[in-house]
Design a protein around this motif. Structure first.
Motif, PDB file in Angstrom:
ATOM      1  N   ALA A   1       5.479   1.413   4.117  1.00 29.30           N
ATOM      2  CA  ALA A   1       5.014   0.188   3.464  1.00 29.30           C
ATOM      3  C   ALA A   1       6.190  -0.722   3.131  1.00 29.30           C
ATOM      4  O   ALA A   1       6.044  -1.939   3.056  1.00 29.30           O
ATOM      5  CB  ALA A   1       4.243   0.537   2.192  1.00 29.30           C
TER       6      ALA A   1
ATOM      7  N   CYS B   1       0.890  -2.514   3.427  1.00 29.71           N
ATOM      8  CA  CYS B   1      -0.132  -1.466   3.371  1.00 29.71           C
ATOM      9  C   CYS B   1      -0.813  -1.220   4.715  1.00 29.71           C
ATOM     10  O   CYS B   1      -1.391  -0.161   4.937  1.00 29.71           O
ATOM     11  CB  CYS B   1      -1.171  -1.808   2.301  1.00 29.71           C
ATOM     12  SG  CYS B   1      -2.109  -0.382   1.745  1.00 29.71           S
TER      13      CYS B   1
ATOM     14  N   GLU C   1       0.275   1.948   5.983  1.00 35.36           N
ATOM     15  CA  GLU C   1      -0.189   3.185   5.320  1.00 35.36           C
ATOM     16  C   GLU C   1      -1.695   3.345   5.524  1.00 35.36           C
ATOM     17  O   GLU C   1      -2.144   4.166   6.307  1.00 35.36           O
ATOM     18  CB  GLU C   1       0.150   3.147   3.827  1.00 35.36           C
ATOM     19  CG  GLU C   1       1.642   3.247   3.564  1.00 35.36           C
ATOM     20  CD  GLU C   1       1.966   3.786   2.180  1.00 35.36           C
ATOM     21  OE1 GLU C   1       1.075   4.303   1.477  1.00 35.36           O
ATOM     22  OE2 GLU C   1       3.139   3.704   1.786  1.00 35.36           O
TER      23      GLU C   1
ATOM     24  N   CYS D   1       1.339  -4.687   0.594  1.00 30.34           N
ATOM     25  CA  CYS D   1       1.525  -3.616  -0.392  1.00 30.34           C
ATOM     26  C   CYS D   1       1.953  -4.265  -1.702  1.00 30.34           C
ATOM     27  O   CYS D   1       3.012  -4.885  -1.778  1.00 30.34           O
ATOM     28  CB  CYS D   1       2.602  -2.657   0.114  1.00 30.34           C
ATOM     29  SG  CYS D   1       3.122  -1.486  -1.153  1.00 30.34           S
TER      30      CYS D   1
ATOM     31  N   CYS E   1      -4.123   1.061  -4.670  1.00 29.77           N
ATOM     32  CA  CYS E   1      -3.968   2.151  -3.700  1.00 29.77           C
ATOM     33  C   CYS E   1      -5.147   3.113  -3.624  1.00 29.77           C
ATOM     34  O   CYS E   1      -5.594   3.486  -2.534  1.00 29.77           O
ATOM     35  CB  CYS E   1      -2.701   2.926  -4.028  1.00 29.77           C
ATOM     36  SG  CYS E   1      -1.330   1.856  -4.497  1.00 29.77           S
TER      37      CYS E   1
ATOM     38  N   ARG F   1      -8.213   1.770  -2.031  1.00 30.51           N
ATOM     39  CA  ARG F   1      -7.960   1.444  -0.620  1.00 30.51           C
ATOM     40  C   ARG F   1      -8.221   2.633   0.288  1.00 30.51           C
ATOM     41  O   ARG F   1      -8.555   2.476   1.458  1.00 30.51           O
ATOM     42  CB  ARG F   1      -6.520   0.965  -0.422  1.00 30.51           C
ATOM     43  CG  ARG F   1      -6.397  -0.465  -0.784  1.00 30.51           C
ATOM     44  CD  ARG F   1      -5.218  -1.142  -0.184  1.00 30.51           C
ATOM     45  NE  ARG F   1      -5.263  -2.508  -0.663  1.00 30.51           N
ATOM     46  CZ  ARG F   1      -4.239  -3.322  -0.706  1.00 30.51           C
ATOM     47  NH1 ARG F   1      -3.067  -2.900  -0.272  1.00 30.51           N
ATOM     48  NH2 ARG F   1      -4.380  -4.548  -1.140  1.00 30.51           N
TER      49      ARG F   1
HETATM   50  S1  SF4 Z   1      -1.380   2.596  -0.810  1.00 31.52           S
HETATM   51 FE1  SF4 Z   1      -0.461   1.367  -2.498  1.00 31.52          FE
HETATM   52  S2  SF4 Z   1       1.745   1.836  -2.466  1.00 31.52           S
HETATM   53 FE2  SF4 Z   1       0.849   2.556  -0.512  1.00 31.52          FE
HETATM   54  S3  SF4 Z   1       1.112   0.817   0.872  1.00 31.52           S
HETATM   55 FE3  SF4 Z   1      -0.927   0.557  -0.005  1.00 31.52          FE
HETATM   56  S4  SF4 Z   1      -0.623  -0.766  -1.800  1.00 31.52           S
HETATM   57 FE4  SF4 Z   1       1.400   0.016  -1.201  1.00 31.52          FE
END
Ligand code: SF4
Length: 512
Positions: free
Chosen positions: A389, A394, A397, A436, A447, A450
């Motif tokens: 990230a 994000c 990830e 992110c 997070c 998500r």
């Molecule tokens: S999960 Fe959270 S920390 Fe990881 S990339 Fe996404 S926003 Fe960033």
């Protein structure tokens, strides 16, 4: 030469909350201590200093980077350390301001020994330098870079290690998705078959099964723990753990006493199963609506209602399972990096969806195929773009985890190899540009949610792909990976795990 990345590099057992900011620095600290011992410097060192740079420094506090360094310097192993020991070790170091190494050696370690520097090192956004002193003379300086997913490299030795592993004779060297597709087509294999043949160069069949069992068991335990733990998450945001309540409502009064019985209990709850772009909704709708009779929108709604679709329960189960893993991750619990900790909930939730909703007969053979396929898709992203990230926001990830899960689910649902790759492409296509911006630098908001969204997108992408002729698709997986990388390079650095943009700025920790 093709670069080989094992499934076991993509799916690593570790401790939350972040693979790049917790697991990577932890491993770097362990590796530095090991180097000191090899160089016979360890016994004489009397002071240690650690410098964090760039994103590691900007979100290091919220991502528990400082705690990870304490644990790594103490030679604890993130894969095996009992979770309860983490807090004991950290508390002891912070109170006594002293590191205790294996064998009993101690050196002073005040809180100021870890320095958070705002500047970025040129090689990578996540830099960490360890310095060792004897009577104030610096005798060891080593800089590591945490490049995402728990991977660490040093500028000068990363290439040597790669060359060593790539000297091995892998039957199916893969850099791009198009090569993977060609191998599968030529030898009439599934993606998981090709991946298994490559893995067998490094490990026996028994070792592969043993390790995949361990990965799945860790995933299952993190879901189980998350669904059975109430309260608030640490860090100061006062985020309530939500998997517990949702799970209570879904599981009702089922009786079980361990994760295996839990799966059986869940299975017994009632959840049924100009560009020339082709219109696809029509075909999908025909299959769903079957031979229902209707003549206007109102009757149509009644007709849909008469089919067996309990979408909300499915949605709630998948969301709950994804939340559960990332709540455990946010509480510094044990999860599987897949491909990162921040996105650790997507793959277990989608695999569990297959096991408890889609196919009640699913067993280890399905788990194995799912994990092998998911791992390979993740490695193609890592080779051609990024899973960090701090480099790509994000999309690197959650986007990658969703693509991994989508391809793996499609294979289990009987999709062709092209459909699996198409599912991964669709999942990533709709995460492109995702930034992110974790509030307070904690891996909690946005997070945790998500992961639910990424899991649902993966299932959705698999369904779209299964209903699509890949030959009619305009975008190949390789195109979307290249696009993701270009988007990553264009992305403002405030949105790359710095907490200096987006939600992290509009919602201040002080307001929570
Ligand atoms: S999960 Fe959270 S920390 Fe990881 S990339 Fe996404 S926003 Fe960033």
């Amino acid at each position: 030469m093709s670069q080989f990345i094992s499934v076991f590099d993509m799916l690593k057992i570790g401790v939350g909350p972040s693979s790049s900011h917790t697991l990577g620095p932890w491993r770097a600290a362990q590796q530095w201590i090991l180097k000191l011992k090899e160089q016979r410097l360890f016994d004489t060192i009397d002071r240690v200093q650690v410098d964090l740079y760039g994103s590691l420094s900007l979100t290091g506090k919220g991502h528990a980077t400082d705690l990870a360094i304490l644990l790594g310097l103490s030679e604890a192993d993130p894969e095996y350390i009992p979770i309860e020991d983490i807090f004991i070790i950290v508390e002891r170091i912070n109170t006594q301001e002293e590191l205790i190494f294996k064998g009993g050696k101690t050196i002073p370690f005040p809180k100021s020994a870890i320095k958070f520097n705002r500047e970025f090192l040129p090689f990578h956004a996540n830099g960490i330098t360890f310095r060792g002193f004897i009577q104030e003379k610096e005798i060891s300086t080593e800089t590591f870079f945490s490049i995402g997913g728990g991977f660490i490299v040093q500028e000068h030795d990363s290439l040597e290690e790669e060359i060593e592993i790539n000297k091995k004779n892998f039957p199916y060297p893969i850099n791009r998705a198009i090569q993977l597709e060609a191998y599968c087509e030529k030898d009439h294999l599934l993606i998981s078959d090709v991946v298994l043949q490559n893995e067998l160069v490094l490990r026996s069949s028994e070792e592969i099964d043993f390790e995949l069992h361990r990965i799945w068991n860790t995933m299952l335990e993190s879901m189980y723990l998350g669904c059975h733990t109430e309260g608030k998450l640490p860090g100061g945001l006062n985020v309530k753990r939500r998997a517990f309540d949702t799970h209570q409502k879904l599981i009702k009064d089922a009786v079980y006493s361990n994760p295996k019985e839990w799966i059986t209990a869940i299975r017994s709850t009632e959840v049924p199963g100009g560009l020339n772009v082709k219109r696809r909704a029509f075909d999908t709708h025909q299959k769903l609506i079957k031979d229902a009779v209707y003549s206007n929108p109102k009757e149509w709604i009644t007709a849909i209602r008469s089919t067996e679709v309990k979408f909300r329960e499915i949605l709630k189960w998948v969301s709950c399972l994804a939340l559960s893993v990332n709540e455990v991750n946010a509480a510094l619990g044990r999860v599987v990096t897949a491909p990162t900790n921040g996105s650790a909930g997507v793959i277990p939730a989608v695999l569990m969806y297959y096991m408890v909703i889609e196919n009640h007969q699913a067993d280890f053979s399905h788990i194995k195929r799912f994990l092998l396929t998911a791992g390979e898709i993740g490695s193609i992203f890592k080779k051609n773009a990024t899973i960090s990230a701090a480099m790509g926001g994000c999309q690197a990830e959650i986007g990658v985890s969703s693509a991994m899960a989508a391809a793996a689910l499609t294979e289990l649902m009987g999709g062709t190899v092209a459909q699996c790759l198409s599912a991964a492409e669709i999942a990533m296509e709709h995460h492109l540009g995702m930034t992110c911006d974790p509030i307070g630098g904690l891996v909690q908001v946005p997070c945790i949610e998500r992961n639910s969204m990424g899991a649902m997108k993966a299932i959705h992408a698999a369904e779209i792909a299964l209903e699509t002729n890949p030959k009619e698709s305009l975008v190949h997986l390789d195109n979307v990976i290249d696009t993701m990388w270009e988007t990553a390079k264009d992305m403002n650095k405030n949105y790359k795990e710095t907490s200096e943009g987006g939600l992290a700025v509009t919602v201040r920790l002080a307001d929570c």
